[in-house]
Every structure is written in structure tokens, then in C-alpha cells.
Design an enzyme around this catalytic site. Sequence first.
Site, PDB file in Angstrom:
ATOM      1  N   SER A 187       1.537   2.911  13.815  1.00 27.32           N
ATOM      2  CA  SER A 187       1.375   1.632  13.115  1.00 27.32           C
ATOM      3  C   SER A 187       0.574   1.784  11.822  1.00 27.32           C
ATOM      4  O   SER A 187      -0.158   0.887  11.431  1.00 27.32           O
ATOM      5  CB  SER A 187       0.694   0.621  14.046  1.00 27.32           C
ATOM      6  OG  SER A 187      -0.558   1.136  14.474  1.00 27.32           O
ATOM      7  N   ALA A 232       3.400   3.832   6.960  1.00 28.15           N
ATOM      8  CA  ALA A 232       4.801   4.258   7.042  1.00 28.15           C
ATOM      9  C   ALA A 232       5.545   3.439   8.099  1.00 28.15           C
ATOM     10  O   ALA A 232       6.623   2.895   7.834  1.00 28.15           O
ATOM     11  CB  ALA A 232       4.878   5.747   7.374  1.00 28.15           C
ATOM     12  N   THR A 238      -3.961   5.587   8.088  1.00 28.20           N
ATOM     13  CA  THR A 238      -3.924   4.729   6.894  1.00 28.20           C
ATOM     14  C   THR A 238      -5.223   3.959   6.770  1.00 28.20           C
ATOM     15  O   THR A 238      -5.824   3.856   5.694  1.00 28.20           O
ATOM     16  CB  THR A 238      -2.769   3.709   7.004  1.00 28.20           C
ATOM     17  OG1 THR A 238      -1.544   4.393   7.121  1.00 28.20           O
ATOM     18  CG2 THR A 238      -2.738   2.800   5.786  1.00 28.20           C
ATOM     19  N   ALA A 255      -8.022   5.599   5.033  1.00 28.36           N
ATOM     20  CA  ALA A 255      -7.853   6.142   3.671  1.00 28.36           C
ATOM     21  C   ALA A 255      -8.729   5.389   2.686  1.00 28.36           C
ATOM     22  O   ALA A 255      -8.589   4.187   2.498  1.00 28.36           O
ATOM     23  CB  ALA A 255      -6.379   6.068   3.259  1.00 28.36           C
ATOM     24  N   GLN A 256      -9.639   6.126   2.057  1.00 24.52           N
ATOM     25  CA  GLN A 256     -10.542   5.482   1.105  1.00 24.52           C
ATOM     26  C   GLN A 256      -9.952   5.518  -0.300  1.00 24.52           C
ATOM     27  O   GLN A 256      -9.954   4.536  -1.026  1.00 24.52           O
ATOM     28  CB  GLN A 256     -11.889   6.213   1.098  1.00 24.52           C
ATOM     29  CG  GLN A 256     -12.641   6.112   2.399  1.00 24.52           C
ATOM     30  CD  GLN A 256     -13.942   6.916   2.351  1.00 24.52           C
ATOM     31  OE1 GLN A 256     -14.425   7.297   1.310  1.00 24.52           O
ATOM     32  NE2 GLN A 256     -14.513   7.166   3.517  1.00 24.52           N
ATOM     33  N   GLY A 257      -9.431   6.686  -0.677  1.00 24.81           N
ATOM     34  CA  GLY A 257      -9.006   6.943  -2.054  1.00 24.81           C
ATOM     35  C   GLY A 257      -8.021   5.939  -2.585  1.00 24.81           C
ATOM     36  O   GLY A 257      -8.394   4.961  -3.233  1.00 24.81           O
ATOM     37  N   GLY A 258      -6.736   6.138  -2.355  1.00 24.35           N
ATOM     38  CA  GLY A 258      -5.763   5.178  -2.851  1.00 24.35           C
ATOM     39  C   GLY A 258      -4.370   5.737  -2.952  1.00 24.35           C
ATOM     40  O   GLY A 258      -4.003   6.648  -2.225  1.00 24.35           O
ATOM     41  N   GLU A 281      -9.084  11.486  -9.210  1.00 23.00           N
ATOM     42  CA  GLU A 281      -9.409  12.417  -8.111  1.00 23.00           C
ATOM     43  C   GLU A 281      -9.020  13.826  -8.528  1.00 23.00           C
ATOM     44  O   GLU A 281      -8.358  14.010  -9.563  1.00 23.00           O
ATOM     45  CB  GLU A 281      -8.696  11.994  -6.814  1.00 23.00           C
ATOM     46  CG  GLU A 281      -9.312  10.734  -6.211  1.00 23.00           C
ATOM     47  CD  GLU A 281      -8.650  10.274  -4.931  1.00 23.00           C
ATOM     48  OE1 GLU A 281      -7.759  10.970  -4.422  1.00 23.00           O
ATOM     49  OE2 GLU A 281      -9.030   9.188  -4.444  1.00 23.00           O
ATOM     50  N   HIS A 295     -10.727  18.580   3.520  1.00 24.01           N
ATOM     51  CA  HIS A 295     -11.348  17.749   2.479  1.00 24.01           C
ATOM     52  C   HIS A 295     -12.717  18.337   2.195  1.00 24.01           C
ATOM     53  O   HIS A 295     -13.483  18.611   3.121  1.00 24.01           O
ATOM     54  CB  HIS A 295     -11.458  16.299   2.948  1.00 24.01           C
ATOM     55  CG  HIS A 295     -11.744  15.346   1.829  1.00 24.01           C
ATOM     56  ND1 HIS A 295     -12.962  15.322   1.181  1.00 24.01           N
ATOM     57  CD2 HIS A 295     -10.972  14.420   1.226  1.00 24.01           C
ATOM     58  CE1 HIS A 295     -12.909  14.399   0.226  1.00 24.01           C
ATOM     59  NE2 HIS A 295     -11.723  13.837   0.233  1.00 24.01           N
ATOM     60  N   ARG A 310      -8.213  20.402  -4.325  1.00 15.61           N
ATOM     61  CA  ARG A 310      -9.001  20.414  -3.097  1.00 15.61           C
ATOM     62  C   ARG A 310      -9.159  21.777  -2.442  1.00 15.61           C
ATOM     63  O   ARG A 310     -10.201  22.097  -1.889  1.00 15.61           O
ATOM     64  CB  ARG A 310      -8.319  19.509  -2.077  1.00 15.61           C
ATOM     65  CG  ARG A 310      -8.992  18.216  -2.027  1.00 15.61           C
ATOM     66  CD  ARG A 310      -8.381  17.327  -1.045  1.00 15.61           C
ATOM     67  NE  ARG A 310      -8.550  16.005  -1.623  1.00 15.61           N
ATOM     68  CZ  ARG A 310      -8.075  14.911  -1.124  1.00 15.61           C
ATOM     69  NH1 ARG A 310      -7.367  14.951  -0.023  1.00 15.61           N
ATOM     70  NH2 ARG A 310      -8.306  13.771  -1.694  1.00 15.61           N
ATOM     71  N   HIS A 333      -8.496  17.577   7.112  1.00 11.70           N
ATOM     72  CA  HIS A 333      -8.217  16.245   6.574  1.00 11.70           C
ATOM     73  C   HIS A 333      -6.747  15.867   6.607  1.00 11.70           C
ATOM     74  O   HIS A 333      -6.396  14.747   6.965  1.00 11.70           O
ATOM     75  CB  HIS A 333      -8.718  16.221   5.124  1.00 11.70           C
ATOM     76  CG  HIS A 333      -8.555  14.925   4.421  1.00 11.70           C
ATOM     77  ND1 HIS A 333      -9.143  13.764   4.868  1.00 11.70           N
ATOM     78  CD2 HIS A 333      -7.874  14.586   3.289  1.00 11.70           C
ATOM     79  CE1 HIS A 333      -8.838  12.774   4.037  1.00 11.70           C
ATOM     80  NE2 HIS A 333      -8.062  13.243   3.093  1.00 11.70           N
ATOM     81  N   ARG A 382      -1.520  19.421  -0.905  1.00 12.60           N
ATOM     82  CA  ARG A 382      -1.240  18.046  -1.355  1.00 12.60           C
ATOM     83  C   ARG A 382      -2.178  17.624  -2.482  1.00 12.60           C
ATOM     84  O   ARG A 382      -3.394  17.822  -2.404  1.00 12.60           O
ATOM     85  CB  ARG A 382      -1.419  17.091  -0.172  1.00 12.60           C
ATOM     86  CG  ARG A 382      -1.259  15.637  -0.522  1.00 12.60           C
ATOM     87  CD  ARG A 382      -1.510  14.789   0.685  1.00 12.60           C
ATOM     88  NE  ARG A 382      -2.892  14.887   1.108  1.00 12.60           N
ATOM     89  CZ  ARG A 382      -3.811  13.942   0.902  1.00 12.60           C
ATOM     90  NH1 ARG A 382      -3.498  12.838   0.263  1.00 12.60           N
ATOM     91  NH2 ARG A 382      -5.034  14.102   1.339  1.00 12.60           N
TER      92      ARG A 382
HETATM   93  C1  SIN Z   1     -10.347  10.580  -0.571  1.00 11.01           C
HETATM   94  O1  SIN Z   1     -10.656   9.415  -0.781  1.00 11.01           O
HETATM   95  O2  SIN Z   1     -10.994  11.528  -0.998  1.00 11.01           O
HETATM   96  C2  SIN Z   1      -9.133  10.858   0.254  1.00 11.01           C
HETATM   97  C3  SIN Z   1      -7.906  10.580  -0.508  1.00 11.01           C
HETATM   98  C4  SIN Z   1      -6.807  11.497  -0.070  1.00 11.01           C
HETATM   99  O3  SIN Z   1      -6.945  12.234   0.887  1.00 11.01           O
HETATM  100  O4  SIN Z   1      -5.764  11.512  -0.735  1.00 11.01           O
END
Ligand code: SIN
Length: 571
Positions: free
Chosen positions: A33, A36, A63, A66-69, A146, A275, A321, A382, A417
Site C-alpha cells: 500500500s 506504487a 513511501t 520517504a523524506q526527500g521527494g 540532493e 544511505h 550516494r 536504504h 539509484r
Molecule cells: C533522503 O531524503 O535522503 C532519501 C531520498 C531518497 O532516498 O531518494
Amino acid sequence: MAAAFRPIHIWLSRWIKQGRQMKLETDVLIIGSGVAGLLFALKVADHGSVTVVTKKAAVDSNTNMAQGGIASVFGAEDSFEMHIEDTLKSGDGLCNPDVVRQVVSRGPHMVRELMDLGVRFSQARPHRTDAVPTAPPAGELDLGREGGHSQNRIVHARDMTGREVERALLSVVRQHPNIRLYENHIAIDLIVRSTRMKRGLVTTTHESHCCGVYVLERDSQQVITFGAKLTLLATGGAGKVYLYTSNPDIASGDGIAMAYRAGATLANMEFVQFHPTCLFHPAAKNFLISEAVRGEGGVLRNAAGDPFMAKYDDLKDLACRDVVARAIDTELKTRGDDCVYLDISHRDTAFIEDRFPNLTANCRKFGIDMTTEPIPVVPAAHYMCGGIATDQFGRSDIHHLYAVGECACTGLHGANRLASNSLLEALVYADSAAAKAIEELGKGRFTEVGLASWDEVGTTDSDEQIMVTHNWDEIRRFMWNYVGIVRSDKRLARAERRMQIIQQEIREYYWDFKVTPDLIELRNLAVVAELIITSALHRKESRGLHYNIGYPRRDDRVWQKDTILRRPVVN
Ligand code: SIN
């Protein structure tokens, strides 16, 4: 999707009780859930009955963490070509360029679609006096930066992007009359029918169809047979295979393991992304410090207070990364320190609190004020770049089985990635998979099959739960020590030997005792760990996230290819 008139599909709740067992039929079955699964559900729901099965509460997804975006091209200085180039560079020679182009170019459209569904992304702040120079003008999306990105292109909802996307999608899903959501139901195995074509004595073709999934209901401990015309695996990643991870507890690689057992092709399982910055604190579990902190000027320092990234890469703290995680690993090993430090305290306090409300609040809970002091951090598992191999519509090589999101390997990420390309990939593939699924449902070529009930004859309740907890701990520990950021053939071989013993124990236990959620997860975790080890042993070079000290260089002559794994077919 949001049609004014919506045909309500008559729910085929053909519940059949057979002893302790239930059967349920649906047109489309979705396991997971996260973004996706939910977006796919919404898109196909006007064309058939949809069932979403999730092993905990619906919000317990990767999901949500997830902080980044979402990486996408919106900036005036940005272009698809630049995003494509950054993705290819990060992927270190293993991305599929056609897939990269397809995903990148669909990004802006998918972001707008989410906004139409009610997702509220951060807007550029006109009042931001100390904003980075390339920030977009007021009234537009605020675009973060990032590692590995040559431009500001991370569309985000402050530092809680996943939570915001999940909130909006779930609220629409919960209101849709054709979607049923089953929380606290854990998938055990895919139900697959195989047709083998024989030429002489040799089995030449082996065609498999997925017809549904066996699912354990946590509360009643009943196994339910879900029959489905189409099944989507959207089960996320497998971070729990490592001792230290940024992932939530659900990330035990269930979809990948089920698909492998069912005979689907998997790819690139050696490429596990670590990460660089998870909070280092004895009481903190899985707490990620977003790469966006470095995107806003955060600097990594060693325990002596010295910034060290310039020694490792020209892009310093915003290198890809894999480079940053290895640099931290080297600093820790050479200096004998427990952690490094991420320092953004030179930025304005009001800015830090506004841009990172979740991070500042959570760090304060652990006694760390990131507005005035550096944050202790370490790398942690991560993201799984490999997974179930799919085509451009998210189809696996088992008919009627789709896979989207982290459990899939589409060719976008290659060997590493690019940050914030994963939510993007999940959105684009949920969209293209849904279009293909609707087409398949319309053609209606599904043969009725009588599905066998789950067989638990001869099994009893477990009397040795310790086997599960012990093996779970052991796998995670040796994966961290032997199959981590820096690998060697010797360490990998050690891990392989231990894995063989554990697999044997799990097999015996599995056939003797009734299944439990813990046993299901352990069994999946063990399969994924074994696949990572096998793939890592196979690749005799260093590329992207796979670094082997015995073969420290990338070797394009031999290894510029995917690592393909398929369970051997028994004739
Ligand atoms: C992050 O906020 O560092 C994670 C974002 C990601 O893994 O793409």
C-alpha cells in the site's frame, strides 16, 4: 480516473469456507500500500474490482518514510537531458537509457497528477533570505537538491514528502467503491500455474500464469486464497536484511522472494544502496537524516571536526550516494570512530526549522539540536536497486504478474539509484502498468482455474520460536559484516556458507509448523539475503554500489551487463 460517473463493479466476494480456509476472488490484486500500489489501484479501479492487501496498517509503507521527494524537471535552468545525464552517471554504466528517458520525461506530468489528487508540495518561499542561489522564483514548486543532481529538482513536501503523498492517495483510495483494502494481511506465496511444452524429451518452453496469492490474516491466523485475474507486487524493499537500515520493519523483501520462488526472473540484486546519513543514537531506530540537509548546505565532518568529502570527490558532500557512503566507511575504519557528523548549524535557525520540521523535532527528542550542533550519523541499508525484472509496463515474465516500485528492477537505477528517482519511478510505472492492465482486463483472456486451498496438513503450532528470532538476527548481522558497503570474495563466501545452513533450518521448520507472520518474513528475508550474496559473488568487478576489494575497478569489457537470476526449473 476521477470520472463523474463511475460504474460500481459487483464485488465478487465469493467467500467459500473450507474448514479454516476462505477464498476470495477479485479482478486485480495488489500486494502493498505504498505509492506504487495505491496509484495503480486508483487507475484500474474503474475497470474492475480491486483488492489491496497490506501486511500492517495501510500507512506502514516505505513511501511513508520517504523524506526527500520526487526528482523531476521543473527548474528554469533544468532540462530532461540534464536529469537523464545525472541518472546515467549515477547508474555507473548499467542503466537502460530508453527507460531513463521514458521515466524522466513523464516526471512533470506525474507530479501534476499527484497535485490534482490533493498532494500539497512545498512552494518556493519568497521570504527565504538565505536561500541557495539556484532556488526558483516565488509561487512555484520549491525544488530541493540532493547528491548526484546537477540542478535543484527535488519536488518535496518539506521533509515529509512520502507521508504527504501517502495521505492524499489513501484518502482517495478509501473512498473508492471498487477498492477494498485488507490491512494486517500478509502474503505467503503467489499461486502460479505452469504450462510446459515438450519437444522430444526436453522441456523447451515453460509458461507460467499468476492466478492469485495465499494470504495469512494476522488476527485469526487463517490462510485466505485470493484468486485474481491480475496481480501487482508493490511490496517495497528489503532493508531489514541488514542490521542497520533506514527502512521500516515491513521491508523484508516479500515480493522479491515470492516472485523468485514462483520462477520470475530477478536482476541486479548485488546493488544495495546504503544511505550515508542515518542518525547514530542508541535509542533511534531507522531514523534517516535526509540528503536534502546536504542539499541545503550541510557538511560532513569527522570526529575531529574536519570536513572530509573533498578528499573523495570533487562534488564533495553532494557526490553520489555510493561515493559518500564509502567515504564515511573509510573515515570510520581508518580513524576508529563510531560515527561522523552532519553539520548544518551555520544556516539560519528559522530556515532549518521551516525546511526540516520533522528532522529538527525528532533530533530534539534525542537531545540533539541540529540548528546549533552537528548530528551524529552513520550509513545504513536504504534501497534495493535490483529486484523483479520487468518490461516498460511493469510486467514480469510470469503472465498476469506485475511488479512496480522498489521490488521491481526496471533498468532505471542501474548500479546506483540517483537520489529521489524512486518515487518518480513508482509513479511512472504505476501509470504505465495500469494502462496495460486495463488493456488486459478489456481483452478478458483469463481461464477459470479452480484454486487449491492452502495445505497445512501435518503441521502443528511452533514450539521453537527461538529458531525464527535467532536466524533473523544472525542473517542481519552477517549481511552487515560480510555483504555491506565494502565486500571481498572471502567475506562473501563466509556469508554464503552460513546462509546455506540457515536455509536448511528454515525449510525444515516451514514444512513442520503452521505459518506465522514472523516465519513468513524470515523465509523471505533469507531468500533475499541469499540472492544478494549470490549476485555479489558473481560480479567480479567494482561498480556503483557493489565494491569488492579484490576487484577494485569497473570492467566494462566483461561486466557491463545485468546480473540475472532465475530459480532453476525442475523438469
Ligand atoms: C533522503 O531524503 O535522503 C532519501 C531520498 C531518497 O532516498 O531518494
